[in-house]
Design an enzyme around this catalytic site. Structure first.
Site, PDB file in Angstrom:
ATOM      1  N   HIS A 130      -9.469   3.079  -1.937  1.00 53.99           N
ATOM      2  CA  HIS A 130      -8.073   2.691  -1.696  1.00 53.99           C
ATOM      3  C   HIS A 130      -7.525   1.809  -2.818  1.00 53.99           C
ATOM      4  CE1 HIS A 130      -4.409   1.605   0.168  1.00 53.99           C
ATOM      5  NE2 HIS A 130      -4.809   0.593   0.903  1.00 53.99           N
ATOM      6  N   CYS A 134       0.814  -1.225   0.000  1.00 54.55           N
ATOM      7  CA  CYS A 134       0.000   0.000   0.000  1.00 54.55           C
ATOM      8  C   CYS A 134       0.842   1.268   0.000  1.00 54.55           C
ATOM      9  CB  CYS A 134      -0.928   0.010   1.212  1.00 54.55           C
ATOM     10  SG  CYS A 134      -2.038  -1.407   1.234  1.00 54.55           S
TER      11      CYS A 134
END
Lengths: 380, 380
Positions: B329, B81
């Protein structure tokens, strides 16, 4: 910007290790390089890790888990066959920036776990792989045939590249293969894609290599001048034009641009280079790159391999390690393994395969899809 | 080392785009950022591309193929991420090094093509995924429960994070979701892993964001001071210790170390920060990170969300964009989307969601396996 130095480098023997993970191999290479520099993992301020097959699986962090996690920044880089060279170059940039004094660079690849077929489709155009025309052997076969058409290069001349590189690797205990291949054996081997026989294609192996880059200040402070190797040029280039898909990149143009930029950055020319580790992913590629790197005129690559000048003992030995053809080609590891090889020669530590008196050498990799990295290293 | 500036940045609206490729989305974000800077792709001297799912498939090069290949160095970075934030930081380092004056940074992710399940196993420990204890929701559920055990944090307090961030995203036309979620709706949503309901988990979306970093010299030469944003700190940190597998990383420690280093580099403290885009991958995480980033004392995160101080209009608005919970996301894009959000506020261009008078803000991402990146940006 002050200079950047390689102060430690090593690699594991390339081979087929189905039971070894990327973190296992990468950590071993890192420990060997740390030992070479007489430093510990806690001395490293950042890790750059080049890998292709598992680039999205935190390879660098997994290596740090094996080595002893220290919380340093870890950056995973992926640039196909140039993944390792890209990691090395990012380490070099990080030292140049003044942020760090000591950076560990690791290249690693586990080829046996599903990556073998990736060549056909890794540029994101799976169709090419399915119909065969976009596979790496067929692409480099075509490029060889183009050379033949333009310059009359012969099958024998391509085959001599394999003979030479297999010969070189008999002197390299870190190479996958360590046997001589007479030219008849190379030419009579299974035909993969004309004019490339199986012995004219690089060897799919697993492997890892590592290098520690260091600022000039720190290198002197650590008293490592005696074996330090200066990075005189570090160039990464992508293709300025790709006809219709990235796998069909123009390996020639991108190499010429990168080599030109590297010579300019180093302030040297092809005549100054004493050994080259170049991207002989296929035998045809080595001849193309003789011309692309400027060590002979366009069309003279066939004559250059005939002359023996690129063999150990010749004017400019190429792929004394055995190259991708015989040492082996674990994609992400190759760029840093090249750094190791040239550093070992300019340090005069290459044993039986030492290029006599070598002080300055070049490394070259191309990655499909597209990247070309060229480094020039010199004994400090 | 002279300062580095963001001189152009933008993002595509996050959403579900099964028919869009990473190169398509990445190129659009890059073009938007170039337009924002009033520059063209030929002005860019290098490209750093952060992506997780297809990190080994030359994403950056494919984006360049869409934009007009120019032969510049392309580096693909993967750090889960934190992939996009890592690309941005590498661009920052490249400017710091003095090698380049203008570098394009792109973060992109196509989540719909098989990456959705990757969270369970991307740290290379597939067993954890199979038994469920290593999935991201269960991990952040456990971390929330630990907070509850230590400090008495309530389910309502966790739920308020989702209420707030969904509210914020109603003012962001680039967010995936643009609707209010009353607290009853958040708490009554499908339970994923106690205390996390579905509305307390980040939204899997596709997306891309881009930022152009520039040297001080070039920024002034181009006359871009009026909208330039200075990078006051750029920190990347890996976990100094991981108990038994990389997915079970200690998100708290790594964030504290990164934030501490960022405050030190910027020469500011938590009280100086006027807005934060932090890694609210789950509602529990936002509260943990209030404490990790130092905007409240340990144990006070529940009281801080109750106080409304982290809501737009409060003392220190957090995730005014809608955050990962509502903006969405797309892994590799998130780090650069955060940069875009903070830059937009300190430029006073955030419209209805503008944090009044904001001059300095912080971005934070954590990647499992493990990376934490923290940036501090200030209006030049």
């Amino acid at each position: 910007m002050s200079d950047v130095y390689v102060i430690g480098t090593d690699m594991i023997r390339f081979g087929r290790f189905p039971d070894r993970s990327v973190e296992d191999m990468g950590a071993e290479a890192a420990l060997l390089a740390l030992k070479d520099a007489e430093l510990g993992i806690r001395d490293m301020q950042a890790l750059y890790c080049g890998n292709m097959g598992e680039a999205n699986r935190s390879v660098g962090q997994r290596i740090m888990q094996h080595l002893g996690q220290t919380g340093i920044p870890v950056v995973n880089t992926a640039n196909a066959c140039a993944s390792g060279a890209t990691a090395f170059r990012e380490g070099w940039i990080a030292i140049k920036s003044g942020l760090y004094d000591l950076v560990l660079c690791v290249g690693v690849e586990q080829m046996g776990r599903g990556l073998l077929g990736a060549g056909a489709s890794y540029a994101g155009v799976p169709t090419e792989g399915l119909v065969g025309s976009g596979t790496m052997p067929s692409m480099f076969a075509s490029l060889g045939m183009e050379h033949t058409r333009k310059y009359g290069t012969t099958l024998e001349q391509f085959a001599k590249v394999s003979v030479k590189n297999h010969h070189h690797s008999t002197m390299n205990d870190k190479a996958m293969y360590r046997f001589e291949t007479p030219i008849e054996q190379v030419m009579d081997a299974e035909m993969i894609s004309y004019p490339l026989t199986k012995l004219m294609c690089s060897v799919n192996v697993d492997g890892a290599a590592a290098a520690i880059v260091c600022s000039e200040r720190k290198m002197k402070q650590l008293g490592l001048m005696a074996r330090a190797v200066r990075v005189r040029a570090s160039i990464l280039q992508s293709d300025p034009y790709t006809p219709h898909n990235l796998a069909m990149m123009d390996f020639n143009t991108v190499t010429r641009l990168a080599a030109g930029a590297a010579y300019e950055m180093a302030g040297v020319g092809p005549d100054d280079i004493e050994l080259i580790e170049l991207h002989d992913c296929f035998a045809t590629a080595e001849l193309m790159h003789y011309e692309n790197l400027g060590i002979c005129a366009d069309g003279d690559a066939g004559a250059l391999i005939d002359s023996g000048e690129t063999r150990l003992g010749g004017r400019i030995p190429v792929n004394v390690s055995g190259g991708l053809l015989s040492k082996g080609h674990p994609l992400g590891a190759t760029g840093i393994a090249n750094i190791y090889e040239v550093a070992t020669h300019v340090r005069r530590e290459a044993g039986a395969r030492q290029v006599p008196g070598a002080r300055i050498g070049m490394t070259h990799v191309v990655g499909a899809g597209s990247s070309c990295a060229v480094h020039i290293l010199e004994k400090a």
